[in-house]
Design a protein around this motif. Structure first.
Motif, short mmCIF file in Angstrom:
data_model
loop_
_atom_site.label_atom_id
_atom_site.label_comp_id
_atom_site.label_asym_id
_atom_site.label_seq_id
_atom_site.Cartn_x
_atom_site.Cartn_y
_atom_site.Cartn_z
N CYS A 100 4.06 0.45 2.50
CA CYS A 100 3.68 1.34 1.26
C CYS A 100 4.85 0.93 0.29
N SER A 102 5.38 2.99 -2.45
CA SER A 102 6.22 4.17 -2.93
C SER A 102 7.27 4.50 -2.01
N CYS A 103 6.89 4.59 -0.72
CA CYS A 103 7.76 5.15 0.17
C CYS A 103 8.20 4.13 1.27
N GLN A 105 6.92 3.27 3.83
CA GLN A 105 6.49 3.15 5.25
C GLN A 105 5.48 1.96 5.59
N CYS A 120 -1.44 5.54 2.44
CA CYS A 120 -0.35 5.78 3.08
C CYS A 120 -0.26 7.06 3.75
N CYS A 123 2.88 9.43 2.45
CA CYS A 123 2.73 9.97 1.02
C CYS A 123 1.51 10.09 0.32
ZN LIG Z 1 3.84 5.88 1.21
#
Ligand SMILES: [Zn+2]
Length: 131
Positions: A100, A102-103, A105, A120, A123
């Motif tokens: 992911c 942004s996070c 994952q 995701c 998030c």
């Molecule tokens: Zn994420």
């Protein structure tokens, strides 16, 4: 012959994971010895082999089982990591693993579905990738 071997092994410890590890190490040392000609490696391999046979033929089963358990406890993290690598290699044929944006994952996506929108699960960020 088989019957006599079974009779001989009755009440003896036999093989376990620690024995298999020792035999593999022995083999590695012998191969290294073939290329380097360092006699110490050959001697070490021989000692390991003798120890391995001593363990397999031992009648003190509880002591051998305790040794095996110590080996298993000591290498649990390493074996888990190796299993993870193996799973990743096996799964890479059928799945893509994306991170992911942004996070971070990791998300497992089946291959061969064309361009898809991935959400995701952690998030809820959406991003597009080829599967
Ligand atoms: Zn994420």
């Amino acid at each position: 012959m088989r019957r006599r071997l079974e009779q001989f092994m009755l009440g003896r410890y036999g093989t376990d994971d620690f024995s298999k590890f020792l035999l593999a190490l022995c083999l590695v040392l012998l191969v290294l010895n073939m290329f380097t000609r360092v006699q110490l490696l050959y001697l070490l391999a021989l000692v390991l082999l003798v120890y391995c046979y001593f363990r397999m033929l031992s009648r003190n089963i509880s002591a051998r089982a305790a040794e095996n358990q110590r080996y298993l406890d000591g290498t649990a993290n390493m074996r888990r990591t190796l299993r993870g690598w193996k799973n990743r290699v096996v799964q890479s044929k059928d799945y893509h693993v994306y991170k992911c944006p942004s996070c971070g994952q990791k998300i497992r996506i089946p291959r061969g579905k064309g361009r898809i929108c991935i959400t995701c699960p952690k998030c809820r960020t959406e991003f597009e990738k080829r599967s």
